[in-house]
Design a protein around this motif. Structure first.
Motif, PDB file in Angstrom:
ATOM      1  N   SER A 140      17.782  45.854 -11.931  1.00 36.41           N
ATOM      2  CA  SER A 140      18.250  45.689 -13.314  1.00 36.41           C
ATOM      3  C   SER A 140      18.497  44.205 -13.556  1.00 36.41           C
ATOM      4  N   THR A 159      19.621  44.867 -21.133  1.00 38.44           N
ATOM      5  CA  THR A 159      19.345  45.189 -19.735  1.00 38.44           C
ATOM      6  C   THR A 159      17.917  45.714 -19.615  1.00 38.44           C
ATOM      7  N   SER A 160      17.142  45.064 -18.743  1.00 38.98           N
ATOM      8  CA  SER A 160      15.787  45.524 -18.444  1.00 38.98           C
ATOM      9  C   SER A 160      15.793  46.096 -17.038  1.00 38.98           C
ATOM     10  N   GLN A 161      15.073  47.196 -16.859  1.00 36.86           N
ATOM     11  CA  GLN A 161      15.003  47.821 -15.541  1.00 36.86           C
ATOM     12  C   GLN A 161      13.565  47.838 -15.066  1.00 36.86           C
TER      13      GLN A 161
END
Length: 105
Positions: free
Chosen positions: A76, A83-85
């Motif tokens: 993450s 938030t990018s996963q």
């Protein structure tokens, strides 16, 4: 004289066993912990990460017609206030990152 032959044979056997043990321990591949460390180091080059995880059991992945034994994990990151996963796959033998994909929540 017989005890000398027995002692030499035992010494040679012990040495051979030690060499085989060392060779096997050096060829165990990458542990899940090491795989996660590799992924985190790669992602940190593009900015800080806020979380990570990894499955401890290897899985099989077919990528471009080639089968790999891989560890699957995720990272993450905070990018532009969101938030990018990302999900990643790391080869269990070499520690090479085989695939990365951004996941949607």
């Amino acid at each position: 004289m017989n005890w000398k032959k027995v002692a030499i044979a035992a010494g040679v056997g012990a040495l051979a066993g030690y060499v085989v043990k060392e060779q096997l321990s050096n060829n165990q591949g990458v542990t899940p912990e090491k795989a996660l460390k590799i992924a985190k180091e790669a992602f940190k080059k593009q900015g800080p990460i806020s979380g990570s995880w990894i499955y401890m059991r290897p899985e099989e992945l077919n990528k471009n017609g080639i089968n790999y034994d891989v560890y699957r994990g995720g990272i993450s990151k905070q990018q532009d206030g969101q938030t990018s996963q990302f999900e990643f796959y790391i080869d269990t033998d070499t520690g090479t990152i085989v695939d990365v994909a951004e996941t949607t929540a």
